[in-house]
Design a protein around this motif. Sequence first.
Motif, mmCIF file in Angstrom:
data_model
loop_
_atom_site.group_PDB
_atom_site.id
_atom_site.type_symbol
_atom_site.label_atom_id
_atom_site.label_comp_id
_atom_site.label_asym_id
_atom_site.label_seq_id
_atom_site.Cartn_x
_atom_site.Cartn_y
_atom_site.Cartn_z
ATOM 1 N N SER A 3 0.808 -1.204 0.000
ATOM 2 C CA SER A 3 0.000 0.000 0.000
ATOM 3 C C SER A 3 0.846 1.261 0.000
ATOM 4 O O SER A 3 0.524 2.209 -0.682
ATOM 5 N N SER A 4 1.942 1.291 0.766
ATOM 6 C CA SER A 4 2.698 2.520 0.922
ATOM 7 C C SER A 4 4.173 2.234 1.143
ATOM 8 O O SER A 4 4.534 1.220 1.722
ATOM 9 N N LEU A 15 4.011 -0.316 4.218
ATOM 10 C CA LEU A 15 2.720 -0.668 4.803
ATOM 11 C C LEU A 15 2.129 -1.732 3.902
ATOM 12 O O LEU A 15 1.834 -1.469 2.732
ATOM 13 N N ALA A 16 2.011 -2.936 4.421
ATOM 14 C CA ALA A 16 1.517 -4.063 3.619
ATOM 15 C C ALA A 16 0.068 -4.317 4.003
ATOM 16 O O ALA A 16 -0.221 -4.796 5.099
ATOM 17 N N GLU A 29 0.340 -4.648 8.491
ATOM 18 C CA GLU A 29 1.725 -4.778 8.908
ATOM 19 C C GLU A 29 2.562 -3.640 8.343
ATOM 20 O O GLU A 29 2.391 -3.237 7.195
ATOM 21 N N VAL A 30 3.471 -3.151 9.178
ATOM 22 C CA VAL A 30 4.485 -2.204 8.760
ATOM 23 C C VAL A 30 5.814 -2.939 8.843
ATOM 24 O O VAL A 30 6.159 -3.500 9.877
ATOM 25 N N VAL A 46 -0.462 -3.695 13.220
ATOM 26 C CA VAL A 46 -1.307 -2.630 13.763
ATOM 27 C C VAL A 46 -2.756 -2.859 13.361
ATOM 28 O O VAL A 46 -3.049 -3.444 12.328
ATOM 29 N N ARG A 47 -3.627 -2.394 14.238
ATOM 30 C CA ARG A 47 -5.060 -2.411 13.952
ATOM 31 C C ARG A 47 -5.670 -1.232 14.683
ATOM 32 O O ARG A 47 -5.464 -1.082 15.895
ATOM 33 N N ILE A 48 -6.389 -0.400 13.970
ATOM 34 C CA ILE A 48 -6.954 0.804 14.581
ATOM 35 C C ILE A 48 -8.190 0.443 15.400
ATOM 36 O O ILE A 48 -8.272 0.741 16.574
#
Length: 78
Positions: A3-4, A15-16, A29-30, A46-48
Amino acid sequence: MLSSLGSSSNHIYVLANDNNYSNGPRSEEVLQIRKSDMKINKIWTVRISDDRYVHNATFVGDNTMYALFHNGGYDNYK
């Protein structure tokens, strides 16, 4: 899905995630990749929250990530 991307002097950050995913409980995942040997140095999961999902992000150094996420509860982006 990638993604990024971003970088610092020593690392590449990725950022996957699936940036077509709309909402839900998925984690993202970063990855921190060393520029010296192109090997993964660290992975953060990570999870918001259950109804928010990061769609895009940029990394401006080893300690800062700016992200756009979709808020499924209100159907908007933040």
